[in-house]
Scaffold this motif. Structure first.
Motif, short mmCIF file in Angstrom:
data_model
loop_
_atom_site.label_atom_id
_atom_site.label_comp_id
_atom_site.label_asym_id
_atom_site.label_seq_id
_atom_site.Cartn_x
_atom_site.Cartn_y
_atom_site.Cartn_z
N GLU A 27 -14.21 5.61 19.24
CA GLU A 27 -14.15 5.92 17.83
C GLU A 27 -15.43 6.65 17.44
N TYR A 28 -15.31 7.77 16.77
CA TYR A 28 -16.51 8.51 16.40
C TYR A 28 -16.88 8.32 14.94
N SER A 29 -15.94 7.85 14.14
CA SER A 29 -16.30 7.62 12.74
C SER A 29 -15.67 6.31 12.27
N PRO A 30 -16.35 5.64 11.36
CA PRO A 30 -15.81 4.37 10.88
C PRO A 30 -14.59 4.60 9.99
N VAL A 31 -13.74 3.59 9.86
CA VAL A 31 -12.61 3.67 8.93
C VAL A 31 -12.92 2.69 7.82
N LYS A 32 -13.38 3.23 6.68
CA LYS A 32 -13.89 2.33 5.63
C LYS A 32 -12.85 1.96 4.61
N HIS A 33 -11.78 2.77 4.49
CA HIS A 33 -10.73 2.35 3.58
C HIS A 33 -9.35 2.56 4.13
N ILE A 34 -8.40 1.90 3.47
CA ILE A 34 -7.00 2.13 3.75
C ILE A 34 -6.41 2.64 2.44
N GLU A 35 -6.01 3.88 2.44
CA GLU A 35 -5.38 4.49 1.27
C GLU A 35 -6.07 4.15 -0.05
N GLY A 36 -7.32 4.54 -0.15
CA GLY A 36 -8.01 4.39 -1.43
C GLY A 36 -8.58 3.02 -1.71
N ASN A 37 -8.34 2.05 -0.83
CA ASN A 37 -8.89 0.71 -1.04
C ASN A 37 -9.91 0.44 0.06
N THR A 38 -11.13 0.09 -0.33
CA THR A 38 -12.13 -0.15 0.70
C THR A 38 -11.84 -1.47 1.41
N VAL A 39 -12.17 -1.47 2.70
CA VAL A 39 -11.99 -2.68 3.52
C VAL A 39 -12.78 -3.83 2.89
N LYS A 40 -13.98 -3.51 2.45
CA LYS A 40 -14.86 -4.51 1.85
C LYS A 40 -14.20 -5.16 0.63
N SER A 41 -13.64 -4.34 -0.25
CA SER A 41 -13.05 -4.90 -1.47
C SER A 41 -11.79 -5.71 -1.15
N LEU A 42 -11.01 -5.24 -0.17
CA LEU A 42 -9.80 -5.99 0.19
C LEU A 42 -10.17 -7.36 0.74
N ILE A 43 -11.20 -7.39 1.60
CA ILE A 43 -11.61 -8.67 2.19
C ILE A 43 -12.24 -9.57 1.14
N LEU A 412 -5.38 -21.68 9.36
CA LEU A 412 -4.32 -21.29 8.43
C LEU A 412 -4.04 -19.81 8.59
N ARG A 413 -2.79 -19.44 8.42
CA ARG A 413 -2.47 -18.02 8.57
C ARG A 413 -2.93 -17.24 7.34
N PRO A 414 -3.37 -15.99 7.56
CA PRO A 414 -4.02 -15.22 6.48
C PRO A 414 -3.01 -14.66 5.48
N ALA A 415 -3.54 -14.08 4.44
CA ALA A 415 -2.70 -13.43 3.44
C ALA A 415 -2.22 -12.08 3.97
N VAL A 416 -1.12 -11.59 3.36
CA VAL A 416 -0.62 -10.25 3.67
C VAL A 416 -0.53 -9.50 2.35
N VAL A 417 -1.08 -8.29 2.32
CA VAL A 417 -0.96 -7.48 1.10
C VAL A 417 -0.24 -6.17 1.43
N MET A 418 0.39 -5.60 0.41
CA MET A 418 1.03 -4.30 0.57
C MET A 418 0.37 -3.32 -0.39
N ILE A 419 0.02 -2.14 0.14
CA ILE A 419 -0.51 -1.09 -0.73
C ILE A 419 0.66 -0.20 -1.09
N ASP A 420 0.95 -0.09 -2.38
CA ASP A 420 2.12 0.69 -2.78
C ASP A 420 1.82 2.18 -2.76
N THR A 421 2.80 3.00 -3.08
CA THR A 421 2.62 4.45 -2.92
C THR A 421 1.64 5.02 -3.96
N GLN A 422 1.29 4.21 -4.98
CA GLN A 422 0.26 4.62 -5.95
C GLN A 422 -1.11 4.02 -5.58
#
Ligand SMILES: *Cc1c(COP(=O)(O)O)cnc(C)c1O
Length: 452
Positions: A27-43, A412-422
């Protein structure tokens, strides 16, 4: 000028990992977000580890598959394979796209009904359908795919008792040139069992044989195998027409198309080696179109594709617990997720991306999960930049099977979130709690108290 961060020097034995012709992929660059949401904020909001599903990727992948088949064949229907991922929000995205439901147990059958799928649009597969399950499926006029003779006889008895004509298909296994052959489900083509089951249904005349079904394997990399299967099912349909003057309404090719994951030990990465939907569609539709059906008797083509439609839409976010040196000098990184929630790491080399900036230095490492169990290994050998405690990672292509085969072992099993098309985030399964796990437990009165 910003002061550079100090990094401890390391002396490292050179270990060359498995290379392919594209070199040693890192990997040459970090992946900091998923579709506009930062990994940090999601966690921060939903905890770590966390499964994230992209609704946009589900819909785009579905449209691509649907297009590949519909541009080649006039009548196509997808049925969502519940066992691949049966979180209701995910099933309903597929139902909104027009998919029927494909279920393999009474539990899944009830789940599909509860989601609002009409009984007539549920395909009921699998070797273990109870009498109560079958009664309900007959009542609701679902498509029952018969797996063995005991089931065939039971359906016949129920048909007489309920004064109904169940709509059935038989599952057929066969030699498609891919080995080991999956011959434990359904009736075999080559040894005549399939034709025998067809005659048993047609000559008893208590149910309607509406379809022929096969599901030749899973993570199939050879489109040609589907061509062989489609030809064999088409030939059977035409034999039925010749002998009984009845049209088979549909041919169901099952699922099994490979996703873009990389199988362990594979020379090429999944994204470079997985056939496209167009290649699978070409093999299947050419076989059926050339089999000899007349135009207005072409059967409906049903597909029960699971993993290839959802794997890429799923991510697992996690956090580094610690690093250590193993006795052979290799770096080991311990994550807060293990094989308990990432079951598919037993057969895939999942791609893992750091979710924050890192230096140019990389090192071969083993990635362990947090379980007190020696088999809890996420990646046996991966080239990654060193990460420190509380750093985050994204594991890619985890949408298929992990959220149905996960186990509740010591955590305990973790949460699951869905990022919608918006790009808005929705919680679709909350993190388990002690109460939700203990909900089914009962302590006998005499064991309620103790003194230590
Ligand atoms: C599991 C299964 C599927 C889906 O398989 P994938 O490999 O996920 O595409 C489809 N049909 C049947 C009968 C199955 O058992």
């Amino acid at each position: 000028m910003k002061k550079l961060q100090y990094e401890r020097p390391v002396i490292q034995r050179l270990n060359v990992g498995v290379m392919n012709k594209f070199g040693n992929k890192t990997e040459y660059s970090p992946v900091k977000h998923i579709e506009g949401n930062t990994v940090k904020s999601l966690i921060e909001k939903f905890g770590s580890p966390l499964f994230v599903i992209s609704e946009r990727i589900i819909r785009e992948t579905f449209k691509d598959a649907n297009r590949a088949f519909k541009t080649r064949y006039p009548r196509v229907q997808f049925a969502w394979s519940y066992k691949t991922n049966y979180l209701n929000a995910i099933c309903n995205v597929f139902h909104q796209e027009g998919s029927w439901a494909e279920v393999v147990s009474g539990f899944e059958y009830h789940k599909a009904l509860k989601n609002g799928v009409p009984g007539t649009k549920i395909i009921f597969n699998g070797p273990d359908k109870s009498e109560a399950d079958l009664k309900l499926a007959i009542e609701k006029n679902s498509l029952i795919h018969i797996d063995h003779l005991d089931e065939l006889y039971l359906i016949k008895e129920l048909a007489v008792e309920m004064k109904k004509r169940p709509r059935v298909a038989i599952r057929i296994n066969m030699d498609t040139g891919v080995y080991p052959m999956w011959d434990r489900f359904g009736f075999n083509y080559e040894n005549g069992q399939a034709w025998d089951a067809i005659n048993k249904i047609m000559l008893n005349d208590k149910m309607d044989l509406v379809g022929l079904h096969s599901h030749i394997g899973t993570f199939m990399l050879a489109p040609s195998a589907y061509g062989v299967a489609a030809k064999k099912l088409s030939d059977l349909a035409l034999e039925i027409k010749k002998k009984y003057k009845k049209n088979i309404q549909y041919i169901d090719m099952g699922g099994g198309f490979a996703s873009k994951n990389t199988l362990k030990g594979s020379y090429l990465q999944g994204i470079d080696s997985t056939p496209s939907f167009d290649q699978f569609a070409e093999a299947i539709t050419t076989s059926i179109l050339n089999a000899g059906f007349v135009e207005n008797e072409l059967p409906l083509l049903i597909l029960e594709t699971g993993r290839a439609l959802i794997d890429e839409a799923g991510y697992l976010l996690g956090t580094v617990i610690s690093n250590k040196r193993l006795s052979d000098g290799r770096r080991a990184t311990i994550m807060d997720f293990g094989v308990n929630i990432l079951f598919t790491s037993f057969w895939y080399d999942h791609k893992i991306s750091p979710a924050q900036e890192f230096s140019r230095y990389t090192e071969d490492a083993v990635i362990y999960g947090p379980l007190c169990m020696n088999i809890d290994v996420i990646r046996e050998n991966v080239t990654l930049p060193p990460m420190k405690r509380d750093d985050h990672v994204i594991v890619h292509t985890v949408g298929a099977y992990n959220m149905t085969q996960w186990m509740q072992f010591i955590a305990l099993r973790p949460a699951v979130v869905m990022i919608d098309t918006q790009e808005k985030v929705h919680l679709i399964r909350s993190r388990e709690t002690l109460a939700s796990i203990e909900g089914n437990e009962i302590i006998p009165r005499y064991l309620e108290k103790f003194k230590l």
